[in-house]
Design a protein around this motif. Structure first.
Motif, PDB file in Angstrom:
ATOM      1  N   PRO A  95       0.800  -1.232   0.000  1.00 46.25           N
ATOM      2  CA  PRO A  95       0.000   0.000   0.000  1.00 46.25           C
ATOM      3  C   PRO A  95       0.831   1.279   0.000  1.00 46.25           C
ATOM      4  CG  PRO A  95      -0.971  -1.597   1.480  1.00 46.25           C
ATOM      5  CD  PRO A  95       0.352  -2.159   1.061  1.00 46.25           C
ATOM      6  N   ASP A  96       2.030   1.246   0.595  1.00 48.78           N
ATOM      7  CA  ASP A  96       2.855   2.457   0.609  1.00 48.78           C
ATOM      8  C   ASP A  96       3.685   2.615  -0.658  1.00 48.78           C
ATOM      9  OD1 ASP A  96       4.886   0.597   0.899  1.00 48.78           O
ATOM     10  OD2 ASP A  96       5.582   1.338   2.845  1.00 48.78           O
ATOM     11  N   GLY A  97       3.564   1.646  -1.580  1.00 52.18           N
ATOM     12  CA  GLY A  97       4.230   1.748  -2.865  1.00 52.18           C
ATOM     13  C   GLY A  97       5.730   1.576  -2.831  1.00 52.18           C
ATOM     14  N   ARG A  98       6.278   0.953  -1.786  1.00 48.61           N
ATOM     15  CA  ARG A  98       7.723   0.841  -1.643  1.00 48.61           C
ATOM     16  C   ARG A  98       8.228  -0.605  -1.668  1.00 48.61           C
ATOM     17  NH1 ARG A  98       8.916   6.033  -0.662  1.00 48.61           N
ATOM     18  NH2 ARG A  98      11.149   5.540  -0.644  1.00 48.61           N
ATOM     19  N   ARG A  99       7.313  -1.561  -1.543  1.00 47.47           N
ATOM     20  CA  ARG A  99       7.685  -2.971  -1.588  1.00 47.47           C
ATOM     21  C   ARG A  99       6.925  -3.672  -2.708  1.00 47.47           C
ATOM     22  NH1 ARG A  99       8.217  -6.225   4.098  1.00 47.47           N
ATOM     23  NH2 ARG A  99       9.927  -5.035   5.049  1.00 47.47           N
ATOM     24  N   LEU A 100       7.545  -4.735  -3.207  1.00 48.22           N
ATOM     25  CA  LEU A 100       6.903  -5.566  -4.214  1.00 48.22           C
ATOM     26  C   LEU A 100       6.927  -7.007  -3.736  1.00 48.22           C
ATOM     27  CD1 LEU A 100       5.755  -5.536  -7.202  1.00 48.22           C
ATOM     28  CD2 LEU A 100       8.054  -6.257  -7.903  1.00 48.22           C
ATOM     29  N   TYR A 101       5.763  -7.653  -3.730  1.00 44.82           N
ATOM     30  CA  TYR A 101       5.652  -9.060  -3.341  1.00 44.82           C
ATOM     31  C   TYR A 101       5.441  -9.884  -4.608  1.00 44.82           C
ATOM     32  CZ  TYR A 101       4.670  -6.596   0.987  1.00 44.82           C
ATOM     33  OH  TYR A 101       4.742  -5.732   2.058  1.00 44.82           O
ATOM     34  N   VAL A 161       7.838 -17.320  -2.580  1.00 42.60           N
ATOM     35  CA  VAL A 161       7.370 -15.936  -2.582  1.00 42.60           C
ATOM     36  C   VAL A 161       8.517 -15.086  -2.054  1.00 42.60           C
ATOM     37  CG1 VAL A 161       5.679 -14.296  -1.675  1.00 42.60           C
ATOM     38  CG2 VAL A 161       4.995 -16.653  -2.178  1.00 42.60           C
ATOM     39  N   ALA A 162       8.747 -13.950  -2.703  1.00 42.16           N
ATOM     40  CA  ALA A 162       9.826 -13.073  -2.266  1.00 42.16           C
ATOM     41  C   ALA A 162       9.331 -11.639  -2.215  1.00 42.16           C
ATOM     42  CB  ALA A 162      11.024 -13.186  -3.208  1.00 42.16           C
ATOM     43  N   ALA A 163       9.904 -10.877  -1.291  1.00 41.88           N
ATOM     44  CA  ALA A 163       9.592  -9.452  -1.165  1.00 41.88           C
ATOM     45  C   ALA A 163      10.821  -8.649  -1.544  1.00 41.88           C
ATOM     46  CB  ALA A 163       9.159  -9.122   0.258  1.00 41.88           C
ATOM     47  N   PHE A 164      10.595  -7.511  -2.225  1.00 45.77           N
ATOM     48  CA  PHE A 164      11.702  -6.700  -2.710  1.00 45.77           C
ATOM     49  C   PHE A 164      11.517  -5.237  -2.303  1.00 45.77           C
ATOM     50  CE2 PHE A 164      11.422 -10.370  -5.414  1.00 45.77           C
ATOM     51  CZ  PHE A 164      12.747 -10.730  -5.632  1.00 45.77           C
ATOM     52  N   ASP A 165      12.633  -4.620  -1.940  1.00 47.90           N
ATOM     53  CA  ASP A 165      12.685  -3.188  -1.712  1.00 47.90           C
ATOM     54  C   ASP A 165      12.868  -2.536  -3.075  1.00 47.90           C
ATOM     55  OD1 ASP A 165      13.568  -0.543  -1.273  1.00 47.90           O
ATOM     56  OD2 ASP A 165      14.433  -1.076   0.654  1.00 47.90           O
ATOM     57  N   ILE A 166      11.874  -1.792  -3.531  1.00 49.18           N
ATOM     58  CA  ILE A 166      11.942  -1.227  -4.875  1.00 49.18           C
ATOM     59  C   ILE A 166      13.065  -0.208  -4.995  1.00 49.18           C
ATOM     60  CG2 ILE A 166      10.644   0.059  -6.632  1.00 49.18           C
ATOM     61  CD1 ILE A 166       8.100  -1.130  -5.461  1.00 49.18           C
ATOM     62  N   ALA A 167      13.370   0.498  -3.922  1.00 43.75           N
ATOM     63  CA  ALA A 167      14.411   1.529  -3.966  1.00 43.75           C
ATOM     64  C   ALA A 167      15.769   0.948  -4.316  1.00 43.75           C
ATOM     65  CB  ALA A 167      14.477   2.264  -2.629  1.00 43.75           C
ATOM     66  N   THR A 168      16.076  -0.233  -3.776  1.00 40.62           N
ATOM     67  CA  THR A 168      17.394  -0.832  -3.972  1.00 40.62           C
ATOM     68  C   THR A 168      17.365  -2.093  -4.826  1.00 40.62           C
ATOM     69  OG1 THR A 168      17.203  -2.208  -1.979  1.00 40.62           O
ATOM     70  CG2 THR A 168      18.082   0.028  -1.707  1.00 40.62           C
TER      71      THR A 168
END
Length: 413
Positions: free
Chosen positions: A116-122, A131-138
């Motif tokens: 919802p905060d637009g900063r992570r991608l699942y 299933v993996a989670a990613f920090d979009i910034a890095t």
């Protein structure tokens, strides 16, 4: 299985309990039209409306501006794929090879959703069964959780962003993960080969639908297993109700009232409308294209003739994706008649449909044309065709933090 976690219409009744080189050339000159006035100014608090596109074969995720349709860039979500494959035990390796063979090749990205905060991608990573989670910034992988079985399938994010439910296809269940840590918080039983997951708009329920064993031929449909819609209490993960279907349940949408369901079914060149309260069903047979009519049912991709269905925001129109027919039809829900059709080059393999956040557009993935088609519900016309990565499948609407856009790869996918 061990788990690894790292930081014409026919009417009948259903019992509730029983029952492409050419395309690439065309895309090179695709026109992207400017956004309509109604689409302007919808971004707020540093968030931009986007379409998240999982490029299954490329192992990447593309981000399209949901209003201008411009491809903003992509993120590689499978940089660790070879490391994961090398770390598989013998049973996992056999499962990986079997699923890859059945799928006709590697399917790295099955589903992808923004926080919802637009900063992570699942990301549900199909044949890697995790299933993996990613920090979009890095671009860094924040956590990774392997599912039971051998294949991770469709996923859904809870409205509050705290839980991610994913079908563990060959394990015959859906698993629920904590998005903060990746920890498994529970699971629930499903029909055979669970596929799509959806939260109800209020977040109270999860709907899971199963497709059965797609590697069996049509003549063995009786042996494919249980084609089941499962309704689950999202808080307790207890099954509330189940419905049995006569064929595999493909892409579907359930109206907010929880009563009306529109769905594609295995082998059906069209879709069906079900009243989940009464069991009544209307089946709509859509026209075959010349190429579609020439195929035998056992040649349909994973048993699907039509694989993609979305409902407009006002509930007046359906976006029905004709996978073997290379078209998308906009259909009136009032009389189930076709209002318009968008045709694609033969072999484009349209494979999924998603409505825009405001419900005015339908986005359709063209898997073998490596593109997304944008269709206006009101006019039933295509507004744009946007190049993405190799073999796009699932698309999800979301919002991305605008300060992260510069960090995306400039690659379309």
């Amino acid at each position: 299985m061990s788990r690894k976690h790292v930081p014409g219409k026919a009417v009948r009744h259903l019992s509730r309990s029983v029952s492409v080189a050419t395309a690439a050339t065309a895309l090179a000159g695709a026109l992207v039209l400017p956004a309509s006035p109604a689409a302007a100014g919808s971004a707020d608090a540093g968030l931009l409306d986007v379409l998240v596109v999982g490029n299954s074969q490329a192992g990447t995720v593309s981000f399209l501006d949901a209003h201008t349709f411009r491809n903003l860039g992509s993120l590689n979500v499978t940089a660790d794929a070879q490391q994961r494959i090398s770390g598989m035990d013998p049973i996992q390796w056999i499962g990986f090879q079997t699923v890859t063979s059945i799928e006709g090749g590697n399917r790295w990205v099955d589903d992808a959703t923004l926080s919802p905060d637009g900063r992570r991608l699942y990301v549900s990573r199909g044949n890697l069964d995790d299933v993996a989670a990613f920090d979009i910034a890095t671009g860094a992988q924040l956590w990774r959780t392997r599912l039971d079985g051998f294949k991770a399938d469709h996923a859904a994010l809870s409205p509050d962003g705290r839980r991610y439910v994913v079908s563990a296809t060959t394990a015959q269940k859906a698993e629920v993960l904590d998005t903060a840590t990746g920890d498994a918080v529970g699971s629930f039983p499903t029909g055979t080969y669970p596929h799509q997951n959806d939260y109800s708009p209020d977040g109270k329920y999860i709907y899971n639908s199963s497709i059965g064993i797609t590697s069996f031929p049509q003549a063995m449909e009786w042996a494919k297993g249980s084609f089941q819609l499962t309704k689950v209490d999202a808080a307790t993960l207890q099954v509330v109700q189940t419905w049995k279907f006569p064929h595999g349940i493909r892409p579907n949408t359930i109206e907010a009232d929880g009563r009306t369901m529109y769905t594609d079914l295995s082998y059906l060149n069209g879709f069906a409308r079900y009243d989940l309260s009464t069991g009544s069903v209307v089946t709509v047979q859509m026209p075959y294209s010349q190429a579609g009519a020439a195929l035998s049912p056992d040649s349909y991709p994973q048993n699907s003739a039509h694989h993609g269905l979305a409902l407009s925001g006002d509930g007046a129109s359906l976006c029905d994706v004709g996978t073997i027919d290379d078209y998308t039809a906009i259909v009136s829900t009032a009389d189930l008649g076709t209002r318009g059709t968008v045709d694609y080059p033969t072999g484009s393999l349209p494979y999924w449909g998603t409505s825009s956040a405001d419900g005015t557009l339908c986005f359709v993935s063209l898997s073998k044309a490596d593109a997304v088609s944008v269709i206006d519900y009101r006019t039933a016309k295509e507004l744009a065709r946007v190049p993405v990565g190799a073999f796009p499948q699932r698309e999800r609407t979301g919002r991305i933090a605008t300060d992260l856009l510069g960090g995306l790869s400039p690659s379309a996918g």
